[in-house]
Structure formats: structure tokens, C-alpha cells
Scaffold this active site. Structure first.
Site, short mmCIF file in Angstrom:
data_model
loop_
_atom_site.label_atom_id
_atom_site.label_comp_id
_atom_site.label_asym_id
_atom_site.label_seq_id
_atom_site.Cartn_x
_atom_site.Cartn_y
_atom_site.Cartn_z
N LYS A 193 0.82 -1.21 0.00
CA LYS A 193 0.00 0.00 0.00
C LYS A 193 0.86 1.28 0.00
O LYS A 193 0.59 2.22 -0.74
CB LYS A 193 -0.92 -0.03 1.22
CG LYS A 193 -1.92 1.07 1.31
CD LYS A 193 -2.88 0.82 2.47
CE LYS A 193 -2.12 0.42 3.71
NZ LYS A 193 -2.60 1.01 4.95
N ARG A 268 -11.56 3.32 9.84
CA ARG A 268 -11.48 1.93 10.28
C ARG A 268 -12.85 1.38 10.68
O ARG A 268 -13.00 0.18 10.84
CB ARG A 268 -10.54 1.80 11.49
CG ARG A 268 -9.11 2.21 11.19
CD ARG A 268 -8.36 1.12 10.48
NE ARG A 268 -6.99 1.47 10.20
CZ ARG A 268 -6.02 0.60 10.01
NH1 ARG A 268 -6.28 -0.69 10.08
NH2 ARG A 268 -4.80 1.00 9.73
N ARG A 307 10.45 -9.12 4.43
CA ARG A 307 10.69 -7.73 4.83
C ARG A 307 11.29 -7.67 6.23
O ARG A 307 12.12 -6.81 6.53
CB ARG A 307 9.38 -6.94 4.79
CG ARG A 307 9.55 -5.44 5.02
CD ARG A 307 8.25 -4.70 4.82
NE ARG A 307 7.35 -4.84 5.97
CZ ARG A 307 6.14 -4.27 6.04
NH1 ARG A 307 5.68 -3.57 5.02
NH2 ARG A 307 5.40 -4.43 7.12
#
Length: 369
Positions: A193, A268, A307
Site C-alpha cells: 500500500k 477503520r 521484509r
């Protein structure tokens, strides 16, 4: 939303409300004039729809005539009032009611009074469908007022923007922000994102607002909102939605001339989505789309573990934590997906493949908004 020439207008006053207001003005004037046979004078061009509906509703005998004045060029009321069509009948001793579509600065009204100075009418009264008290600079009495409105440009029901819009049965207000693209960008942890947000903001010249970044900035700089948010966080409590919205509002205000925004990490919940809608409405804008990057769970886990080897983040190195984060994302996103789908604003985009390929898919969605 409608577009007239180069500008956008948003709904302001419904056709039903206009009709109800015209009827109220009729009732007030009938009660005042009783058995008199008045002469109603419409001010062209704008008042033709108002006069037509008014006279159809007027329950007693009356006469109607028009004068034509011109004072508008585009969006502005000019100081120069031109009399294009004047009175053609003797009004000596008559009760005259001016039917005006809108009164703002009062320059047109000043010319109307000048016209009637030597007409020897028994009584001259002013009725206006719309009135802008903030803009009115004269002392002439307004005897009948339909709806008081802010000093913003409107079209519809006889009112126009450079010739267009007179035919609209409802009233529309000029959008201050003419064209913005506002996106809510979602994606599970590891969906890429942040990477895609950077590409999108560059391509479409948008401002990227990350809730996390906004919180960190406000807390680090000890702003009033930051200290307020920290006070809740220190107690282990959730930061109230209004505090978050106020922070986002401050970011939007900092970038008032932006082409649009990418909201990252907010909303959210449905309540937050509604609050964001209200915030954008205050800015004469809206959320155009919620775009969610869709990636298979196993791909996400693999990406985050990879990552974690270099990011230094503990939550990227523990598979159990990663899966819990992904599960939590779906719980929250499912609610918002329904919210934006109900508005036909939800778009799922395949987040697997090359960075360029994913960017291209996102561009196709945005270009169609």
C-alpha cells in the site's frame, strides 16, 4: 452533482422546498392584500419560473407584467444595471408587488425603486424568493422573504450561470472545490500500500495522508491535538474519532489547494467513514472511492517475513503475529467494504504481480472515477 460550462454545482434546495416556499409567499401576500387586485411585476430573466408558479397559485384576480434588468456577468453581480425592458402600463394608484427571484447586493432593487419613483403607485412591496443577508448593502425594506441563503452562487429555477441552469426545477449551489479525487486506500499488511500510495500521489498530484504519520507528527511536535491523543494512548484507551478527524482536518486545511487526497489508515469503522464523509462535505468534496489491494494470505506472510529480515520490525518476523494482523485487517475492512459498496465506491484491485503491473491496475480504476 451537475456541471454547467466549466463549473460543478451540488444540490442545495429541493424542488419540493421551493414549491412550499412559493406557496407560503402566496399565502402571506393574499392575507395582506385581501380583496385588492394587485399588479405583480416580475424581474426578468431570472424570475420567470417564480412568477409563473406564483401566479398559478394565487387564488384571486391579479395582473402580471415584467421589466427586464441585467446585472450579472458570469458569477458576479455588476454595479452597472441595464434597463432592457421597462414598464408599458399606467400603474397610478395601484398596489404593486415586485416578484424577484433573488436579492443579494441590492443594486437591482435600487434600480427598481428608481423606476417606480414617478409611477404614482398606491403601494410598492418587495417579495423575493431567495435573499442573501450577508451580501445585502441597501436599506430598502423587503416585505416578503422566501428563503435566506448564504452568499454563495446558485443556479436553477430561473437562475443561471452564463445562460445555463434556468430550467432546473431545484436549486444547486456552486462547489468551491471544483474537481478533487479523494481516495481511501486499503490493503492488508504486506500488500504494498505504501509503495503504491507514493506512485499514485505523484501521478495524480494528490496529498497522501497517513493516519500513523499524522499521529506521530502531532505527538512529536506536542500540538494540542497530539497531546490530547497521547493522553488517551498513555491510559491504554482508544483515541476518540473526533480527535483523529480534527487531525485529518488540519492536514486537509494545510493543503487547501490540493487536487485531492489519499487517506491511508483511516477510516477503520463505519462511524469514522461517516465522519470522513462529513469532513469532505464541509470542503465541498467527497470520497470518490475506497480502493483495496487484494493479496492472498500466504503471499502476504511470505512478503512480510522477507521484509522482516531487513526492516527491524519484530511484528514482521513472527508468523503468528503476522497472521493475526492480517485477520484483524479483514475484520475491519469487511465492515468498510459494505459501507462503500452501498455507495458504489468500493474497488478491489489485484495486488499480486510486479509493482508496475499493480500500479497500472490502480490507474485504470482511478481514471474511470
Amino acid at each position: 452533482m451537475i456541471k454547467l460550462h466549466d463549473l460543478y454545482f451540488k444540490p442545495f434546495i429541493s424542488e419540493q422546498e421551493v414549491d412550499k416556499t412559493v406557496q407560503r409567499l402566496v399565502d402571506e401576500i393574499v392575507a395582506d392584500l385581501k380583496d385588492e387586485i394587485p399588479v405583480f411585476v416580475g424581474i426578468l430573466n431570472g424570475s420567470f419560473m417564480f412568477v409563473s408558479d406564483f401566479v398559478k397559485k394565487y387564488p384571486k384576480p391579479c395582473e402580471v407584467t415584467f421589466i427586464k434588468l441585467a446585472s450579472y456577468e458570469g458569477l458576479k453581480s455588476t454595479e452597472d444595471i441595464q434597463r432592457l425592458i421597462g414598464l408599458t402600463q399606467d400603474l397610478t394608484g395601484r398596489k404593486v408587488v415586485i416578484l424577484e427571484d433573488i436579492i443579494d447586493s441590492g443594486k437591482t432593487l435600487e434600480e427598481v425603486h428608481r423606476i417606480f419613483e414617478n409611477e404614482n403607485v398606491d403601494e410598492l412591496k418587495i417579495a423575493t424568493l431567495f435573499y442573501k443577508p450577508e451580501a445585502y448593502k441597501k436599506d430598502y425594506k423587503l416585505h416578503y422573504v422566501g428563503i435566506e441563503i448564504p452568499d454563495k452562487f446558485i443556479v436553477g429555477y430561473g437562475l443561471d450561470y452564463d445562460g445555463l441552469g434556468r430550467d432546473l426545477p431545484a436549486i444547486y449551489q456552486l462547489k468551491n472545490t471544483q474537481h478533487m479525487t479523494n481516495l481511501v486506500l486499503f490493503g492488508p499488511p504486506g500488500a504494498g500500500k505504501g509503495t503504491q500510495a507514493n506512485f499514485l500521489k505523484e501521478k495524480y498530484n494528490l496529498v497522501h495522508i497517513s493516519t500513523g504519520d499524522v499521529f506521530r507528527f502531532n505527538i512529536k511536535n506536542e500540538t494540542a491535538l497530539g497531546m490530547l491523543a497521547k493522553s488517551y494512548m498513555d491510559k491504554g484507551e482508544l483515541v476518540p474519532d473526533q480527535v483523529t478527524i480534527d487531525m485529518l482536518n488540519a492536514e486537509v486545511e494545510k493543503n487547501a489547494g490540493a487536487n485531492g487526497f489519499i487517506f491511508d489508515g483511516f477510516p477503520r469503522t463505519n462511524a469514522q467513514a461517516e465522519a470522513l464523509d462529513q469532513l469532505m462535505e464541509q470542503k465541498d468534496s467527497q470520497i470518490n472511492a475506497m480502493i483495496a489491494l487484494e493479496v492472498d494470505d500466504e503471499v502476504l506472510v511470505g512478503r512480510l517475513l522477507e521484509r522482516g529480515k531487513t526492516s527491524g520490525r519484530k511484528d514482521d518476523a513472527d508468523e503468528t503475529i503476522i497472521r493475526n494482523r492480517i485477520t484483524e485487517y479483514y475484520k475491519k475492512t469487511a465492515i468498510l467494504k459494505d459501507y462503500y459498496q452501498a455507495q458504489d465506491k468500493y474497488f478491489g484491485v489485484d495486488g499480486v504481480g510486479s509493482i508496475e503491473g499493480i500500479t497500472e491496475r490502480l490507474n485504470k480504476v482511478i481514471d474511470k472515477l
